[in-house]
Write a protein that holds these residues in place. Structure first.
Motif, mmCIF file in Angstrom:
data_model
loop_
_atom_site.group_PDB
_atom_site.id
_atom_site.type_symbol
_atom_site.label_atom_id
_atom_site.label_comp_id
_atom_site.label_asym_id
_atom_site.label_seq_id
_atom_site.Cartn_x
_atom_site.Cartn_y
_atom_site.Cartn_z
ATOM 1 N N ARG A 235 15.450 11.506 -7.994
ATOM 2 C CA ARG A 235 15.481 12.617 -7.053
ATOM 3 C C ARG A 235 14.904 12.228 -5.695
ATOM 4 N N ASP A 236 14.157 11.156 -5.600
ATOM 5 C CA ASP A 236 13.540 10.727 -4.351
ATOM 6 C C ASP A 236 13.959 9.302 -4.052
ATOM 7 N N LYS A 237 14.645 9.130 -2.937
ATOM 8 C CA LYS A 237 15.094 7.800 -2.563
ATOM 9 C C LYS A 237 14.171 7.230 -1.487
ATOM 10 N N VAL A 238 13.945 5.952 -1.551
ATOM 11 C CA VAL A 238 13.117 5.285 -0.554
ATOM 12 C C VAL A 238 13.660 3.879 -0.375
ATOM 13 N N SER A 239 13.603 3.400 0.844
ATOM 14 C CA SER A 239 14.127 2.069 1.132
ATOM 15 C C SER A 239 13.293 1.002 0.449
ATOM 16 N N PRO A 240 13.941 -0.042 -0.090
ATOM 17 C CA PRO A 240 13.179 -1.171 -0.645
ATOM 18 C C PRO A 240 12.234 -1.770 0.381
ATOM 19 N N ALA A 241 12.699 -1.842 1.644
ATOM 20 C CA ALA A 241 11.841 -2.397 2.692
ATOM 21 C C ALA A 241 10.606 -1.532 2.901
ATOM 22 N N ASP A 242 10.768 -0.209 2.795
ATOM 23 C CA ASP A 242 9.614 0.683 2.898
ATOM 24 C C ASP A 242 8.610 0.390 1.792
ATOM 25 N N PHE A 243 9.106 0.191 0.574
ATOM 26 C CA PHE A 243 8.195 -0.115 -0.523
ATOM 27 C C PHE A 243 7.434 -1.408 -0.264
ATOM 28 N N GLU A 244 8.127 -2.442 0.171
ATOM 29 C CA GLU A 244 7.481 -3.734 0.408
ATOM 30 C C GLU A 244 6.403 -3.617 1.478
ATOM 31 N N LEU A 245 6.701 -2.901 2.565
ATOM 32 C CA LEU A 245 5.716 -2.738 3.636
ATOM 33 C C LEU A 245 4.523 -1.915 3.164
ATOM 34 N N ASN A 246 4.786 -0.873 2.367
ATOM 35 C CA ASN A 246 3.694 -0.057 1.849
ATOM 36 C C ASN A 246 2.827 -0.857 0.876
ATOM 37 N N LEU A 247 3.458 -1.651 0.024
ATOM 38 C CA LEU A 247 2.702 -2.475 -0.909
ATOM 39 C C LEU A 247 1.866 -3.508 -0.155
ATOM 40 N N LEU A 248 2.446 -4.095 0.873
ATOM 41 C CA LEU A 248 1.708 -5.062 1.687
ATOM 42 C C LEU A 248 0.557 -4.380 2.426
ATOM 43 N N SER A 249 0.765 -3.136 2.832
ATOM 44 C CA SER A 249 -0.304 -2.381 3.496
ATOM 45 C C SER A 249 -1.479 -2.153 2.552
ATOM 46 N N LEU A 250 -1.189 -1.786 1.293
ATOM 47 C CA LEU A 250 -2.263 -1.601 0.314
ATOM 48 C C LEU A 250 -2.991 -2.917 0.056
ATOM 49 N N ALA A 251 -2.238 -4.006 -0.005
ATOM 50 C CA ALA A 251 -2.849 -5.324 -0.213
ATOM 51 C C ALA A 251 -3.803 -5.650 0.925
ATOM 52 N N SER A 252 -3.401 -5.316 2.155
ATOM 53 C CA SER A 252 -4.261 -5.617 3.308
ATOM 54 C C SER A 252 -5.551 -4.803 3.265
ATOM 55 N N LEU A 253 -5.474 -3.567 2.769
ATOM 56 C CA LEU A 253 -6.678 -2.736 2.650
ATOM 57 C C LEU A 253 -7.670 -3.360 1.676
ATOM 58 N N VAL A 254 -7.165 -3.883 0.574
ATOM 59 C CA VAL A 254 -8.035 -4.516 -0.419
ATOM 60 C C VAL A 254 -8.649 -5.794 0.149
ATOM 61 N N ILE A 255 -7.829 -6.601 0.812
ATOM 62 C CA ILE A 255 -8.316 -7.875 1.367
ATOM 63 C C ILE A 255 -9.407 -7.647 2.408
ATOM 64 N N LYS A 256 -9.252 -6.622 3.235
ATOM 65 C CA LYS A 256 -10.192 -6.376 4.330
ATOM 66 C C LYS A 256 -11.383 -5.517 3.920
ATOM 67 N N SER A 257 -11.367 -4.965 2.718
ATOM 68 C CA SER A 257 -12.363 -3.965 2.328
ATOM 69 C C SER A 257 -13.791 -4.475 2.313
ATOM 70 N N ASP A 258 -13.986 -5.775 2.034
ATOM 71 C CA ASP A 258 -15.355 -6.303 1.977
ATOM 72 C C ASP A 258 -15.789 -6.936 3.288
#
Length: 245
Positions: free
Chosen positions: A49-72
């Motif tokens: 029921r909810d469509k999202v671009s694969p590229a959007d997912f990749e950028l969002n996943l990379l954004s979460l990864a950057s938050l974890v890397i920079k958190s400390d």
């Protein structure tokens, strides 16, 4: 064809950064008009029921990864290398590099909202896929051999926004933090559990994390699923030896 036209337009106005962004946007338009959705993982991980671009997912996943890397407060090269290797394995070198370029040119210069991305994933991703994201984020934090308290807090925040249940979060966390109770936590039971309860918990967890449930994922994600499944097996075998059953 569209991707090259938008790349040329981007270059005309903003030179090389514009060309990169134009090419990426053109690729999205190409997919929309040709009804292509990218890799098998993205096709299956989102609800119909909810469509999202694969590229959007990749950028969002990379954004979460950057938050974890920079958190400390420090950027670990081992953690960055882990993320790049993961993306290359999952999407191929060319596509991964394109994602990183757009992230560096655009997304990384803005404030990233863990809440917004987490809630988006919660609405549009299957629960087992969200568990895999949590495992991925823990793996990033652990790439330098240690998960700091700041990294743990960040992963826990993201997991909360994604709607991950507390027992499931504690189970995945126990795969990265060794303690006397790790095996029990991985199986989501108390130390006071009976042998029968341990066997039942193992069957439940093995079913939840069985790789066959995640066949829709690309290779990198299936490997993460297999690792979780192996940790469940190891926890059960450890308790079998300790209790001699």
């Amino acid at each position: 064809m569209i991707r090259w036209l938008t790349a040329l337009l981007g270059y005309a106005f903003f030179r090389f950064p514009g060309a990169v962004i134009g090419f990426f946007l053109g690729e999205l338009l190409d997919r929309m008009f040709t009804n292509k959705s990218g890799g098998s993982f993205e096709r299956s991980m989102y609800s119909s029921r909810d469509k999202v671009s694969p590229a959007d997912f990749e950028l969002n996943l990379l954004s979460l990864a950057s938050l974890v890397i920079k958190s400390d407060g420090s950027v670990s090269q081992q953690e960055m290398d882990y993320v790049r290797s993961y993306f290359v394995q999952a999407y191929g070198k060319e596509r991964a590099n394109a994602t990183f370029r757009v992230f560096n040119e655009v997304i990384n210069k803005r404030e990233i909202s863990a809440q917004r991305i987490g809630q988006l994933f919660r609405q549009r991703m299957r629960y087992e896929s969200r568990l895999q994201v949590v495992h991925f984020l823990f793996s990033i934090a652990n790439a330098d051999g240690h998960v700091s308290s700041q990294e743990l807090n960040m992963v826990q925040r993201i997991a909360g926004f994604m709607g991950i249940q507390s027992p499931d979060f504690s189970s995945i966390k126990a795969m990265f933090f060794k303690s006397a109770d790790s095996a029990y936590k991985i199986l989501e039971i108390e130390r006071t559990a009976t042998d029968t309860e341990i066997k039942k918990a193992y069957r439940t967890m093995a079913k939840k994390y069985h790789p066959d449930k995640l066949q829709h994922m690309d290779e990198a994600y299936r490997q993460g699923a297999e690792e979780k499944f192996r940790k469940v097996q190891e926890a059960y075998e450890q308790l079998q030896k300790e209790r001699n059953f």
